[in-house]
Design a protein around this motif. Structure first.
Motif, PDB file in Angstrom:
ATOM      1  N   LYS A  52     -70.978 -21.124 -15.638  1.00  0.00           N
ATOM      2  CA  LYS A  52     -71.496 -22.193 -16.274  1.00  0.00           C
ATOM      3  C   LYS A  52     -70.570 -23.248 -16.334  1.00  0.00           C
ATOM      4  CE  LYS A  52     -74.271 -19.741 -19.739  1.00  0.00           C
ATOM      5  NZ  LYS A  52     -74.478 -19.649 -21.109  1.00  0.00           N
ATOM      6  N   GLU A  53     -69.397 -23.149 -16.218  1.00  0.00           N
ATOM      7  CA  GLU A  53     -68.414 -24.322 -16.114  1.00  0.00           C
ATOM      8  C   GLU A  53     -68.415 -24.966 -14.960  1.00  0.00           C
ATOM      9  OE1 GLU A  53     -64.404 -21.485 -15.211  1.00  0.00           O
ATOM     10  OE2 GLU A  53     -64.981 -21.767 -17.080  1.00  0.00           O
ATOM     11  N   ARG A  54     -69.114 -24.388 -13.817  1.00  0.00           N
ATOM     12  CA  ARG A  54     -69.078 -25.074 -12.302  1.00  0.00           C
ATOM     13  C   ARG A  54     -70.311 -25.583 -12.098  1.00  0.00           C
ATOM     14  NH1 ARG A  54     -66.860 -20.613  -8.164  1.00  0.00           N
ATOM     15  NH2 ARG A  54     -64.927 -20.300  -8.878  1.00  0.00           N
ATOM     16  N   ILE A  55     -71.428 -25.567 -13.155  1.00  0.00           N
ATOM     17  CA  ILE A  55     -72.469 -26.360 -13.036  1.00  0.00           C
ATOM     18  C   ILE A  55     -72.112 -27.735 -12.967  1.00  0.00           C
ATOM     19  CG2 ILE A  55     -74.847 -26.802 -14.010  1.00  0.00           C
ATOM     20  CD1 ILE A  55     -74.930 -23.812 -14.494  1.00  0.00           C
ATOM     21  N   VAL A  56     -72.613 -28.602 -12.266  1.00  0.00           N
ATOM     22  CA  VAL A  56     -72.176 -30.058 -12.171  1.00  0.00           C
ATOM     23  C   VAL A  56     -73.413 -30.786 -13.039  1.00  0.00           C
ATOM     24  CG1 VAL A  56     -71.943 -32.374 -10.741  1.00  0.00           C
ATOM     25  CG2 VAL A  56     -71.054 -29.862 -10.098  1.00  0.00           C
ATOM     26  N   THR A  57     -74.514 -30.609 -12.613  1.00  0.00           N
ATOM     27  CA  THR A  57     -75.741 -31.197 -13.392  1.00  0.00           C
ATOM     28  C   THR A  57     -76.816 -30.090 -13.536  1.00  0.00           C
ATOM     29  OG1 THR A  57     -76.552 -32.019 -11.452  1.00  0.00           O
ATOM     30  CG2 THR A  57     -75.592 -33.683 -12.581  1.00  0.00           C
ATOM     31  N   ASP A  58     -77.434 -30.145 -14.702  1.00  0.00           N
ATOM     32  CA  ASP A  58     -78.401 -28.931 -15.040  1.00  0.00           C
ATOM     33  C   ASP A  58     -79.645 -29.785 -15.333  1.00  0.00           C
ATOM     34  OD1 ASP A  58     -79.640 -26.697 -15.816  1.00  0.00           O
ATOM     35  OD2 ASP A  58     -78.541 -26.199 -17.584  1.00  0.00           O
ATOM     36  N   TYR A  59     -80.735 -29.454 -14.658  1.00  0.00           N
ATOM     37  CA  TYR A  59     -82.172 -30.075 -14.953  1.00  0.00           C
ATOM     38  C   TYR A  59     -82.869 -29.084 -15.701  1.00  0.00           C
ATOM     39  CZ  TYR A  59     -80.280 -33.053 -11.073  1.00  0.00           C
ATOM     40  OH  TYR A  59     -79.606 -33.687 -10.305  1.00  0.00           O
TER      41      TYR A  59
END
Length: 83
Positions: free
Chosen positions: A40-47
């Motif tokens: 989760k800490e590597r997700i840049v943008t979550d849609y």
């Protein structure tokens, strides 16, 4: 086991639903292999409005879990594509 690197890799990939081709999130992935888990800490943008569920078709593409003590999504095989 060691925890994943906080800074993480610089290569960004787009993760999309295989069924309806909707963009799910942008992720900093390391290595050349298949996408098995997403920290989760590597997700840049979550849609996604709801975690692990496609916003367009409602398909569940992952499970929420802890990997090496770090929150992550464990991908269900064949539900997502990576570009």
């Amino acid at each position: 086991m060691a925890k994943p690197n906080k800074k993480g890799p610089t290569q960004t990939v787009e993760i999309s639903c295989k069924k309806c081709k909707t963009l799910l999130f942008k992720y900093r992935k390391g290595g050349k292999g298949n996408l098995v888990k997403c920290f989760k800490e590597r997700i840049v943008t979550d849609y996604c409005e709801t975690p692990c569920t496609c916003p367009k078709c409602g398909q569940v593409f992952a499970r929420d879990t802890l990997i090496r003590g770090t929150p992550a999504y464990k991908m269900v095989g064949g539900k997502v594509t990576m570009k």
